[in-house]
Design a protein around this motif. Sequence first.
Motif, PDB file in Angstrom:
ATOM      1  N   GLN A  38       0.736  -1.222   0.045  1.00  0.00           N
ATOM      2  CA  GLN A  38       0.252   0.206  -0.143  1.00  0.00           C
ATOM      3  C   GLN A  38       0.828   1.009  -0.108  1.00  0.00           C
ATOM      4  N   LYS A  42      -3.725   5.272  -1.621  1.00  0.00           N
ATOM      5  CA  LYS A  42      -4.258   4.101  -2.568  1.00  0.00           C
ATOM      6  C   LYS A  42      -4.695   3.144  -1.861  1.00  0.00           C
ATOM      7  N   GLU A  43      -5.605   2.209  -2.333  1.00  0.00           N
ATOM      8  CA  GLU A  43      -5.933   0.948  -1.862  1.00  0.00           C
ATOM      9  C   GLU A  43      -4.678   0.019  -1.580  1.00  0.00           C
ATOM     10  N   ARG A  44      -4.932  -0.857  -0.585  1.00  0.00           N
ATOM     11  CA  ARG A  44      -3.938  -1.935  -0.610  1.00  0.00           C
ATOM     12  C   ARG A  44      -4.156  -2.797  -1.662  1.00  0.00           C
ATOM     13  N   GLU A  45      -3.051  -3.172  -2.250  1.00  0.00           N
ATOM     14  CA  GLU A  45      -3.169  -4.111  -3.343  1.00  0.00           C
ATOM     15  C   GLU A  45      -2.400  -5.470  -3.206  1.00  0.00           C
TER      16      GLU A  45
END
Length: 123
Positions: A38, A42-45
């Motif tokens: 992350q 931003k979103e955790r990917e």
Amino acid sequence: VQLQASGGGLVQAGDSLRLSCAASGRTFSNYVMGWFRQVPGKEREFVAVINWRGDITYYSDSVKGRFAISSDNAKNTVDLQMNSLKPEDTAVYYCAAARRVGITTDRSQYAYWGQGTQVTVSS
């Protein structure tokens, strides 16, 4: 269940780094272990996942061919070997555990999370 991630740091583009996740608290049969990352805003990917037997792995397209996930059942550890690092790999990396047999990239399926370790890749 406790997960402890370690191994992050500051490296230059093209360098390698190895992250490790130590799991404790119960036996981990029928769990899958994943790595996510992350960046702020931003979103955790999803990054990579491995099943408990260690014979099935899956990677995000952005790291495929550069990163390798592995597990050591005797030590209850899951490692992420990161090669040919790029500045865009800079993020906080989290290890996670999901109680299931089949691998998944869906972070909502992971009930247990480590504290995260910072990886910074300079250009």
